[in-house]
Scaffold this active site. Structure first.
Site, PDB file in Angstrom:
ATOM      1  N   GLY A 172     -71.669  32.381  -8.194  1.00 31.16           N
ATOM      2  CA  GLY A 172     -70.309  32.796  -8.494  1.00 31.16           C
ATOM      3  C   GLY A 172     -69.839  33.831  -7.494  1.00 31.16           C
ATOM      4  N   GLY A 198     -66.667  35.474  -7.814  1.00 35.07           N
ATOM      5  CA  GLY A 198     -65.567  36.313  -8.283  1.00 35.07           C
ATOM      6  C   GLY A 198     -65.921  37.755  -7.980  1.00 35.07           C
ATOM      7  N   LYS A 246     -68.838  27.158  -6.318  1.00 37.36           N
ATOM      8  CA  LYS A 246     -68.338  25.780  -6.258  1.00 37.36           C
ATOM      9  C   LYS A 246     -67.027  25.684  -5.489  1.00 37.36           C
ATOM     10  CE  LYS A 246     -66.437  25.866 -10.985  1.00 37.36           C
ATOM     11  NZ  LYS A 246     -66.476  25.212 -12.299  1.00 37.36           N
ATOM     12  N   GLY A 301     -52.418  42.724 -12.857  1.00 35.37           N
ATOM     13  CA  GLY A 301     -52.017  44.050 -13.332  1.00 35.37           C
ATOM     14  C   GLY A 301     -52.725  45.231 -12.722  1.00 35.37           C
ATOM     15  N   VAL A 314     -73.343  24.262  -9.033  1.00 36.02           N
ATOM     16  CA  VAL A 314     -74.635  24.481  -9.690  1.00 36.02           C
ATOM     17  C   VAL A 314     -74.773  23.583 -10.923  1.00 36.02           C
ATOM     18  CG1 VAL A 314     -76.130  26.176 -10.791  1.00 36.02           C
ATOM     19  CG2 VAL A 314     -74.745  26.824  -8.831  1.00 36.02           C
ATOM     20  N   ASP A 357     -69.318  27.288 -16.679  1.00 38.59           N
ATOM     21  CA  ASP A 357     -70.545  26.618 -16.232  1.00 38.59           C
ATOM     22  C   ASP A 357     -71.797  27.474 -16.421  1.00 38.59           C
ATOM     23  OD1 ASP A 357     -68.406  25.210 -15.378  1.00 38.59           O
ATOM     24  OD2 ASP A 357     -69.108  24.879 -13.330  1.00 38.59           O
ATOM     25  N   HIS A 400     -52.802  35.809 -24.266  1.00 39.07           N
ATOM     26  CA  HIS A 400     -51.716  36.609 -23.713  1.00 39.07           C
ATOM     27  C   HIS A 400     -50.432  36.008 -24.270  1.00 39.07           C
ATOM     28  CE1 HIS A 400     -48.990  38.434 -20.853  1.00 39.07           C
ATOM     29  NE2 HIS A 400     -49.963  39.234 -20.463  1.00 39.07           N
ATOM     30  N   ARG A 458     -40.822  41.837 -20.207  1.00 43.98           N
ATOM     31  CA  ARG A 458     -40.442  42.484 -21.458  1.00 43.98           C
ATOM     32  C   ARG A 458     -40.235  43.962 -21.199  1.00 43.98           C
ATOM     33  NH1 ARG A 458     -45.135  41.300 -24.765  1.00 43.98           N
ATOM     34  NH2 ARG A 458     -46.035  40.304 -22.933  1.00 43.98           N
ATOM     35  N   LEU A 496     -59.162  45.441 -23.338  1.00 46.95           N
ATOM     36  CA  LEU A 496     -57.960  46.117 -22.860  1.00 46.95           C
ATOM     37  C   LEU A 496     -57.616  45.590 -21.475  1.00 46.95           C
ATOM     38  CD1 LEU A 496     -58.234  49.915 -23.632  1.00 46.95           C
ATOM     39  CD2 LEU A 496     -57.188  48.101 -24.973  1.00 46.95           C
ATOM     40  N   GLY A 497     -56.313  45.433 -21.220  1.00 47.94           N
ATOM     41  CA  GLY A 497     -55.876  44.999 -19.893  1.00 47.94           C
ATOM     42  C   GLY A 497     -56.426  45.955 -18.847  1.00 47.94           C
TER      43      GLY A 497
HETATM   44  C1  LIG Z   1     -53.828  35.464 -14.941  1.00 46.06           C
HETATM   45  C2  LIG Z   1     -54.895  36.489 -15.178  1.00 46.06           C
HETATM   46  C3  LIG Z   1     -54.634  37.822 -14.919  1.00 46.06           C
HETATM   47  C4  LIG Z   1     -55.623  38.791 -15.105  1.00 46.06           C
HETATM   48  N1  LIG Z   1     -55.313  40.083 -14.844  1.00 46.06           N
HETATM   49  C5  LIG Z   1     -56.274  41.038 -15.012  1.00 46.06           C
HETATM   50  C6  LIG Z   1     -55.984  42.398 -14.723  1.00 46.06           C
HETATM   51  O1  LIG Z   1     -54.873  42.738 -14.324  1.00 46.06           O
HETATM   52  N2  LIG Z   1     -56.953  43.310 -14.883  1.00 46.06           N
HETATM   53  C7  LIG Z   1     -58.193  42.973 -15.309  1.00 46.06           C
HETATM   54  O2  LIG Z   1     -59.033  43.844 -15.419  1.00 46.06           O
HETATM   55  N3  LIG Z   1     -58.490  41.683 -15.592  1.00 46.06           N
HETATM   56  C8  LIG Z   1     -57.564  40.710 -15.454  1.00 46.06           C
HETATM   57  N4  LIG Z   1     -57.874  39.403 -15.753  1.00 46.06           N
HETATM   58  C9  LIG Z   1     -59.243  39.029 -16.085  1.00 46.06           C
HETATM   59  C10 LIG Z   1     -60.098  38.953 -14.816  1.00 46.06           C
HETATM   60  O3  LIG Z   1     -59.347  38.380 -13.779  1.00 46.06           O
HETATM   61  C11 LIG Z   1     -61.337  38.117 -14.960  1.00 46.06           C
HETATM   62  O4  LIG Z   1     -62.003  38.454 -16.098  1.00 46.06           O
HETATM   63  C12 LIG Z   1     -62.284  38.335 -13.787  1.00 46.06           C
HETATM   64  O5  LIG Z   1     -61.626  38.048 -12.597  1.00 46.06           O
HETATM   65  C13 LIG Z   1     -63.523  37.498 -13.877  1.00 46.06           C
HETATM   66  O6  LIG Z   1     -64.265  37.626 -12.689  1.00 46.06           O
HETATM   67  P1  LIG Z   1     -65.701  37.003 -12.519  1.00 46.06           P
HETATM   68  O7  LIG Z   1     -66.248  37.573 -11.280  1.00 46.06           O
HETATM   69  O8  LIG Z   1     -66.469  37.226 -13.751  1.00 46.06           O
HETATM   70  O9  LIG Z   1     -65.505  35.464 -12.409  1.00 46.06           O
HETATM   71  P2  LIG Z   1     -64.520  34.508 -11.588  1.00 46.06           P
HETATM   72  O10 LIG Z   1     -63.618  35.236 -10.713  1.00 46.06           O
HETATM   73  O11 LIG Z   1     -63.952  33.587 -12.585  1.00 46.06           O
HETATM   74  O12 LIG Z   1     -65.496  33.735 -10.644  1.00 46.06           O
HETATM   75  C14 LIG Z   1     -66.376  32.752 -11.075  1.00 46.06           C
HETATM   76  C15 LIG Z   1     -67.115  32.224  -9.905  1.00 46.06           C
HETATM   77  O13 LIG Z   1     -68.147  31.384 -10.316  1.00 46.06           O
HETATM   78  C16 LIG Z   1     -68.165  30.219  -9.577  1.00 46.06           C
HETATM   79  N5  LIG Z   1     -68.735  29.141 -10.367  1.00 46.06           N
HETATM   80  C17 LIG Z   1     -68.422  28.812 -11.627  1.00 46.06           C
HETATM   81  N6  LIG Z   1     -69.138  27.743 -11.990  1.00 46.06           N
HETATM   82  C18 LIG Z   1     -69.910  27.402 -10.963  1.00 46.06           C
HETATM   83  C19 LIG Z   1     -70.863  26.365 -10.732  1.00 46.06           C
HETATM   84  N7  LIG Z   1     -71.155  25.444 -11.638  1.00 46.06           N
HETATM   85  N8  LIG Z   1     -71.462  26.309  -9.529  1.00 46.06           N
HETATM   86  C20 LIG Z   1     -71.180  27.218  -8.575  1.00 46.06           C
HETATM   87  N9  LIG Z   1     -70.305  28.197  -8.750  1.00 46.06           N
HETATM   88  C21 LIG Z   1     -69.673  28.284  -9.928  1.00 46.06           C
HETATM   89  C22 LIG Z   1     -66.730  29.989  -9.236  1.00 46.06           C
HETATM   90  O14 LIG Z   1     -66.597  29.201  -8.088  1.00 46.06           O
HETATM   91  C23 LIG Z   1     -66.245  31.403  -8.987  1.00 46.06           C
HETATM   92  O15 LIG Z   1     -66.516  31.762  -7.668  1.00 46.06           O
HETATM   93  C24 LIG Z   1     -56.890  38.419 -15.592  1.00 46.06           C
HETATM   94  C25 LIG Z   1     -57.144  37.093 -15.859  1.00 46.06           C
HETATM   95  C26 LIG Z   1     -56.159  36.124 -15.684  1.00 46.06           C
HETATM   96  C27 LIG Z   1     -56.436  34.722 -16.060  1.00 46.06           C
END
Ligand SMILES: Cc1cc2nc3c(=O)[nH]c(=O)nc-3n(C[C@H](O)[C@H](O)[C@H](O)COP(=O)(O)OP(=O)(O)OC[C@H]3O[C@@H](n4cnc5c(N)ncnc54)[C@H](O)[C@@H]3O)c2cc1C
Ligand code: HEM
Ligand code: SF4
Ligand code: F3S
Ligand code: FES
Lengths: 124, 566, 236, 114
Positions: free
Chosen positions: B11, B13, B37, B50, B157, B211, B232, B249, B381-382
C-alpha cells in the site's frame, strides 16, 4: 512515434500549428539561405553578365509566386520567432493566447504588404 | 518469480509511504519493498481535502486534542493509544514541512491552522484544499531519495503468507505481465486503506476495496470494530458520491427537501445545516425515507442550494466546489441546487493492532485506514485519519525495521507457490461458471445500502446477512471473461469482489450483534448507547464457515464515558 | 444512446470497437467505461481510481483531446465519443499505457527539497511567507497524468526527453524558498535531453487538466538554467 | 539519463534568441534596401558599389554571421529533437558547426571578392 508527431493537429490548438510552421519555415529559409549564397556566386563573374541573367529570372512575373511564398515563410518565422523570444525571456507569458492571435494577424498583414510591394515591383 | 526483501510494505497511501520511509531511514542496509496495485502516487490518500490535526502552538494542549478525539469516538477509542498519538503528530507535520510539503501559511510564514467540526480549537493544518494530495506527493518525493527502497508499482497482492504465527511474505500479480511474484520477507506492513467500496455510493476511490484487511483476516488476524462505518452528509449524487465539502454549508448553503423546506430546522433548530456530520446525515436520510427527497436516475437526493448566495459569492468563495459539480455531475450550482445525499466516507474498524501497530502475527504490522488501533472508536473526527496514517505508519515502519534486523528471512515453499498459481490462474481465471462478478458486486452494494446504511435495524440486518452469505456462495461460481494474462483488470476486479464479500459479512454480523447505538452505528431498535454491555471492541476471527466473534475491553486512562453532546 | 468508439489493443493487434451506452445527464466518460466493462465487455482495460480528478490515473484521448475521463461529461461530447490511449506513450493494453519511463524521468530531476541541514529526527519549523509559497504553488498541482507529455511534439520524436511534467517538478523545487538544491537540478535540467529540447510549443499548457502551466515552468527553468550555466562559465 | 554538463547548449540557446532579435532589424533593413523602392538596387553595379562601402560591408558580414549561425543551430536543434539525431549527438554538433563555419567563410569570401 517519429517525426509524424510534429504533424498531429487533430484536437490540438493553434500552438501546435505555430510550432510546426516555425520548424518548416526555418528549414525553408535555411534552404533559401543556401540557394541565396549559391546564386550570389554569380557575382564572382566581374562582368556582371551571369549575375544579371540570374536576377532577370528572379524578378520575373513567373517567379513572383515563389517570392511571395518565401516572404510568407520569412515573415511568419520572424514574427512568430519574436513571439517565442518574448516568452523565452518571460515577457507576456500570461497573455500567451491573445499574443498568438495578435502575432498571427501581424504576420498576415506584413506578408500581404510585402507581397504587394513585390507584386508592384515585378513587371509593374 | 521470487524476490527477497527485508521488509515489504503493501500500500502506498499516506500510511504505506510513511512506513516505507521510516523503515528505510531506520537502517540504510535494510532492503524495503513498497508494493501497490496502482502507481504509488495514485493511491486513495490524494483525495483527502480538509486537513490534518495537530497541536502545534502553545495555545493548544495535547490533552484537549486527546479529549476531543475520545469524545468524538463516543468513548470507544483506546485512550492510551490516543494519548500516544496526539503527542507524535507535531513532529510529523514539521518533517513534512522540511521535506517540501506546501503547507498553507499565516502572514508571518508559520504553518497556518483552522478549525474543523468536533474540535475545541483551531488545530487543523492544511495545504489549501488538497491536503492529502500534497502530503502524498511530498512523501512520495521523499521516498525517492532512499536507495534502499524498491518500488513495485501496479502489483496486485493476492495473498499473505503466514506460517507458525509468523509472516513469511506475500504473493502479488505483476499486472503488466500477469505473472505471480512471490515476495519473501522478514516483516510485512499492511497499509491498504479502507473498504468504502463495499457500498456503491461512496466518496472513496475505486481502489478502496479492503484488500489488505481481507488478506489479514483470512490469514488469521482478527478484525476489530468493522461495523462502524462513517457517512459524510453530502455526496454528489450523479457522481456516485464524490465529496461535496462542508464549506458549502459553511458559506450559507441550504439543504432543501422536495417541498422546498429547509428541513434542518426540525432536526437542529439552532445549528441548522452546520450541525455535526452524523446529525445532518441522519436528517437527510430521514427526509428521503419519509418520501420528501427528490427522485432521479441516480437514486433519491436532497438539494444543496447555493443559488441564493449569488454568482459572485459562489465564484469567489467556492470555486472548486462549483468546478467539481460542473465536471463530475454536469450541474452548475450558480444556476441550480446540487443534488446530494450521505456518502460512505471512512471505515473506523480494521485489522486489529495494539497501540504500536503490531498485529498478533509475528512480523506483521498494519497502519492507516486498514488498521484499527483504535483511536477513532465509533466515530472519527475529521482530520484525524491523515494524522493516524503518519504516526502509526512511522511506528509500524520503525518497529518492522527493528524486528527485521534480528529476524530470519521468510521462506515461501514451492508447494505454496504452486497452490497459489493454481488458485488464481486455474481455479479463478481458467474456470467457467455462470455468475458475473459485477452482478454480484452490484447486489452486494445494494445489500449494504439497504440494510447497513445510516439507520440499521435487527430484521433488516438479518436479511442482509443472509443475502451476503448467498452472494458468497454464488461467488464460487463466477466466470472471468478476459482470459488473457497481461493487465487483466477483469481478474483483479473479481478478486477484489471476493475480498469485499468477506468483509461485508464481518461488517454485517458485527453490526447485527452490537445491540446499541454508538457513534456511526445507529440502530432504530436500540437507539441508546449502552456502556454497561457494549463498551467493548468487536473482534471477528476468520473461520471457513464465517466469522467468529469475540470482544475486548476498551482501554480507559483518563476519561470516563459521559454523554456525548455538542 | 451515445456511441462509444474505443481504440483497443490486446498485445498484438489494435482495432476499433463500438458500444452503445445509455447516457444520462451527469454521466462522465469514466462511468461510461465502467458501464461498458460491467455490462458489455469486461475485458476492456483502463486505469482509474479517485474519479475526482486528483489521482491522475484516467488521462486518455477523448474525441482527439487528452482529458481526464472522470472529469469529462459525456453529454458535452455529441453523439459519438472516440476514446483512445494517450499519444507518446507505449500502449500496453486497450487504454493502458506504459508510465514507468514517465516516472523515471520525474525521479531523475530530484523532485524533493534538498537542504544541508536535513534533520530527520528533530525537524525545525522552516518558515515561508504566503508570497514565497505563491512563487511555486501552482506547479505543485501537477497530478502526473501525462496529458502534457502526450501532446508535446518534442516528446513525440525523442523518447529520452524529460518532458514538461518532470521539468515542472524540477522548477517547483528550485523556486521553493526552503530549497538549496538549485545548482544540482539546473545541471540535470541542462542535460541534452532536458530544457533545450523544449521549443515552447505550449500545447502542454493547453491540455493540462489542472492548469499547471507546464510550459511556463519549463521556460522559467530554462532561463534560470541558462543563466546559471553562463554565470559559472564566466566564473561569477 | 545523461546529466553531463553541456556548455554548448546554454550558449547556443541564448545566441539563437539574440540572433533572432538582431535579424528582425537586419533582415528588414536588407529587404528595405533591395526591394522597397525599386529593383534598381539589384543591378550588378549597384550591388558592387554598395558592398564597397565599409558600413554596408560590415552590415552584410554581421548578417551573414548571424544568419548562418541561427540557421545551422536551428537545424542542429531539429536533428537533436529526434531519437536518431540524439544518438549521433556529437556528429550532429560537429557537422552543423562545420556547416555554419563553411557558409560563413564562403559568404565572406564572396563579400570580399566582389
Ligand atoms: C473524499 C475524502 C476526503 C478525506 N478527507 C480527509 C481529511 O481531510 N482529513 C483526514 O484526516 N482524512 C480524510 N479522509 C480519510 C483519509 O483520506 C484516509 O483515511 C487515508 O487517506 C487512508 O490512507 P491509507 O494510507 O490508509 O490508505 P490509502 O490511501 O487508501 O492507500 C491504500 C493503498 O493500498 C494499496 N492497495 C490496496 N489493495 C492492494 C492490493 N491488493 N495490492 C496492492 N496494493 C493494494 C492501494 O494501491 C493504495 O496504494 C478523507 C477520505 C475521503 C474519501
Ligand atoms: C527574422 C528574424 C528571425 C527570427 C526572429 C527568428 C527566430 C527564431 C527562433 C526564436 C527560433 C527558435 C525556435 C526554438 O528553437 O525554440 C528559430 C528557429 C530557427 N530559425 Fe529562425 N528566426 C529568424 C530568421 C531566420 C532565418 C533568416 C533563418 C534561415 C536562414 C532561420 C532559420 C531557423 C531555423 C532552421 C530554425 C530551427 C527551427 C526550430 O527550431 O523550430 N531563422 N528562429
Ligand atoms: S503538468 Fe498537467 S498535464 Fe502534465 S502531468 Fe501534470 S497535471 Fe498532467
Ligand atoms: S509542449 Fe513540449 S515543447 Fe515545450 S512548451 Fe510544452 S514542453
Ligand atoms: S480517476 Fe483519478 S484522475 Fe480520473
Amino acid at each position: 512515434m517519429g517525426v509524424s508527431g510534429w504533424f498531429r493537429f487533430k484536437g490540438r490548438s493553434l500552438f501546435s500549428w505555430a510550432f510546426t510552421f516555425q520548424r518548416l519555415t526555418g528549414v525553408v529559409l535555411l534552404i533559401y539561405l543556401l540557394a541565396h549564397l549559391t546564386y550570389l556566386s554569380t557575382l564572382l563573374d566581374t562582368t556582371g553578365a551571369t549575375y544579371e541573367s540570374m536576377i532577370a529570372i528572379t524578378v520575373s512575373r513567373q517567379f513572383l509566386i515563389f517570392d511571395i511564398l518565401l516572404i510568407l515563410c520569412g515573415v511568419f518565422h520572424g514574427v512568430n520567432g519574436f513571439r517565442i523570444i518574448l516568452h523565452e525571456f518571460g515577457i507576456a507569458y500570461g497573455y500567451r493566447k491573445p499574443l498568438l492571435a495578435i502575432f498571427i494577424v501581424i504576420a498576415v498583414v506584413v506578408w500581404l504588404y510585402a507581397s504587394y510591394i513585390m507584386y508592384s515591383l515585378t513587371g509593374g | 518469480m521470487k524476490v527477497y526483501h527485508d521488509i515489504v510494505v503493501v500500500g502506498s497511501g499516506l500510511a504505506g509511504l510513511r512506513a516505507a520511509i521510516a523503515a528505510a531511514e531506520k537502517n540504510r542496509n535494510l532492503s524495503v519493498a513498497i508494493v501497490s496495485k496502482t502507481y504509488l502516487i495514485r493511491c486513495h490518500s490524494v483525495c483527502a481535502e480538509g486537513g490534518i490535526n495537530t497541536v502545534l502552538r502553545e495555545t493548544d494542549e495535547f490533552d484537549t486534542h486527546a479529549w476531543d478525539t475520545v469524545k468524538g469516538s463516543d468513548f470507544l477509542a483506546d485512550q492510551d493509544a490516543v494519548e500516544f498519538f496526539v503527542r507524535e503528530v507535531p513532529t510529523e507535520i514539521l518533517r513534512l514541512n522540511s521535506w517540501g510539503c506546501p503547507w498553507s501559511r499565516d502572514d508571518s510564514g508559520k504553518i497556518a491552522q483552522r478549525i474543523l467540526g468536533g474540535h475545541s480549537s483551531g488545530r487543523t493544518v492544511f495545504a489549501a484544499d488538497r491536503t492529502g494530495f500534497h502530503i502524498t506527493h511530498t512523501l512520495y518525493e521523499r521516498l525517492l531519495t532512499y536507495p534502499n527502497v524498491d518500488k513495485y508499482e501496479e502489483y496486485f497482492v493476492t495473498n499473505l503468507v503466514v506460517e507458525d504465527d509468523t509472516v513469511k511474505g506475500i504473493a502479488a500479480i505483476e499486472l503488466k505481465t500477469g505473472e505471480l511474484v512471490f515476495f519473501e520477507a522478514k516483516a510485512v506492513i499492511l497499509a491498504t486503506g479502507g473498504a468504502g467500496r463495499l457500498y456503491g455510493f461512496t466518496s472513496c476511490s475505486h481502489i478502496v476495496t479492503g484488500d489488505g484487511t481481507a488478506l489479514a483476516y483470512r490469514a488469521g488476524v482478527p478484525l476489530k470494530d468493522m461495523e462502524f462505518v462513517q457517512f459524510h452528509p453530502t455526496g454528489l449524487v450523479p457522481a456516485g458520491g464524490v465529496l461535496i465539502s462542508e464549506a458549502c454549508r459553511g458559506e450559507g448553503g441550504y439543504l432543501l427537501n422536495k417541498n422546498g423546506e429547509r428541513f434542518m430546522e426540525k432536526y437542529a433548530p439552532e445549528k441548522m445545516e452546520l450541525a455535526p456530520r452524523d446529525i445532518v446525515a441522519r436528517a437527510i436520510w430521514t427526509e428521503i425515507l419519509e418520501g420528501r427527497g427528490f427522485d432521479s436516475d441516480y437514486g433519491p437526493y436532497v438539494a444543496l442550494d447555493l443559488t441564493h448566495l449569488g454568482e459572485d459569492r459562489i465564484k469567489e468563495r467556492l470555486p472548486l466546489i462549483r468546478e467539481a459539480s460542473i465536471k463530475f455531475a454536469g450541474i452548475d450550482p450558480v444556476e441550480e441546487p446540487i443534488p446530494v445525499r450521505p456518502t460512505v466516507h471512512y471505515f473506523m474498524g480494521g485489522i486489529h493492532t495494539n497501540s504500536r501497530s503490531e498485529t498478533p502475527i509475528k512480523g506483521l504490522y498494519a497502519a492507516g485506514e486498514c488498521a484499527c488501533v483504535s483511536i477513532h472508536g465509533a466515530n472519527r473526527l475529521g482530520g484525524n485519519a491523515l494524522a493516524e496514517c503518519l504516526v502509526f505508519g512511522r511506528v509500524a515502519g520503525e518497529l518492522a525495521a527493528e524486528y527485521a534486523l534480528n529476524a530470519k528471512q521468510g521462506k515461501i515453499s514451492a508447494e505454496f507457490r504452486q497452490k497459489e498459481e493454481k488458485r488464481i490462474f486455474d481455479d479463478l481465471l481458467g474456470k467457467s461458471g455462470d455468475e458475473s462478478p459485477y452482478q454480484i458486486k452490484k447486489e452486494l452494494n445494494e445489500t449494504m445500502e439497504n440494510y447497513f446504511w445510516i439507520f440499521r435495524e435487527g430484521d433488516g440486518m438479518l436479511k442482509g446477512v443472509k443475502k451476503i452469505q448467498e452472494l458468497k456462495e454464488r461467488y464460487k461460481n463466477v466466470e472471468i471473461n478476459d482470459k488473457s494474462r497481461d493487465f487483466n483488470t477483469d481478474l483483479t476486479s473479481a478478486i477484489e469482489i471476493g475480498y469485499m464479500l468477506d468483509l461485508a459479512e464481518v461488517v454485517a454480523i458485527g453490526a447485527l450483534k452490537r445491540q446499541e447505538s454508538r457513534g456511526a452505528h445507529y440502530r432504530l431498535d436500540y437507539p441508546k448507547r449502552d456502556d454497561e454491555n457494549w463498551l467493548k471492541h468487536t473482534l471477528a476471527y476468520y473461520t471457513p464457515e464465517g466469522p467468529k466473534f469475540d470482544y475486548k475491553p476498551v482501554s480507559i486512562t483518563k476519561w470516563e464515558p459521559v454523554e456525548r453532546k455538542y | 444512446m451515445v456511441e462509444f468508439k474505443i481504440r483497443r489493443y490486446d498485445g498484438e493487434k489494435s482495432y476499433w470497437q463500438s458500444f452503445e451506452v445509455p447516457a444520462k445527464r451527469g454521466m462522465t466518460v469514466l462511468e461510461a467505461l465502467y458501464y461498458i466493462k460491467e455490462n458489455y465487455d469486461s475485458s476492456l482495460a483502463f486505469r482509474a481510481s479517485c474519479r475526482m480528478g486528483i489521482c491522475g490515473s484516467c488521462a486518455m484521448k477523448i474525441n482527439d483531446k487528452p482529458r481526464l475521463a472522470c472529469e469529462t461529461q459525456v453529454l458535452t461530447l455529441g453523439n459519438t465519443v472516440k476514446v483512445e490511449p494517450l499519444d507518446n506513450f507505449k500502449v500496453i493494453k486497450d487504454l493502458i499505457t506504459e508510465f514507468d519511463g514517465f516516472f523515471e524521468k520525474l525521479k531523475a530531476v530530484k523532485p524533493h527539497l534538498i537542504r544541508k541541514d536535513d534533520n530527520y529526527a528533530e525537524p525545525k519549523e522552516l518558515l515561508q511567507t504566503p508570497e514565497e509559497l505563491n512563487e511555486y504553488y501552482v506547479f505543485t498541482l501537477c497530478i502526473k497524468c501525462g496529458a502534457c507529455y502526450s501532446v508535446c511534439p518534442a516528446a513525440a520524436t525523442l523518447d529520452e526527453y524529460l518532458g514538461p511534467a518532470a521539468m515542472t517538478a524540477a522548477y517547483r523545487f528550485c523556486a521553493d524558498s526552503r530549497d538549496e538544491g538549485q545548482k544540482e537540478r539546473y545541471e540535470i535540467a541542462s542535460s541534452p535531453n532536458g530544457v533545450w529540447r523544449c521549443h515552447l510549443a505550449m500545447e502542454c499548457s493547453e491540455v493540462c487538466p489542472k492548469n499547471v502551466e507546464p510550459a511556463k515552468a519549463v521556460q522559467l527553468l530554462r532561463r534560470k538554467t541558462a543563466f546559471s550555466m553562463l554565470k559559472s562559465l564566466l566564473g561569477w | 539519463m545523461e546529466s553531463a554538463k553541456s556548455v554548448m547548449e546554454p550558449i547556443a540557446w541564448i545566441f539563437q534568441m539574440l540572433t533572432g532579435l538582431v535579424m528582425i532589424l537586419l533582415i528588414t533593413l536588407h529587404f528595405y534596401v533591395t526591394h522597397m523602392t525599386s529593383h534598381e538596387a539589384l543591378k550588378y553595379a549597384e550591388v558592387v558599389s554598395r558592398v564597397a562601402q565599409p558600413e554596408f560591408k560590415a552590415m552584410y558580414a554581421a548578417l551573414l554571421l548571424i544568419v548562418s549561425f541561427h540557421a545551422f543551430n536551428g537545424l542542429r536543434a531539429i536533428l537533436l529533437d529526434t531519437n536518431a539525431g540524439m544518438r549521433g549527438r556529437k556528429t550532429v554538433n560537429a557537422l552543423t558547426t562545420l556547416a555554419f563555419l563553411l557558409a560563413f567563410v564562403y559568404g565572406l569570401y564572396l563579400l570580399f571578392s566582389i
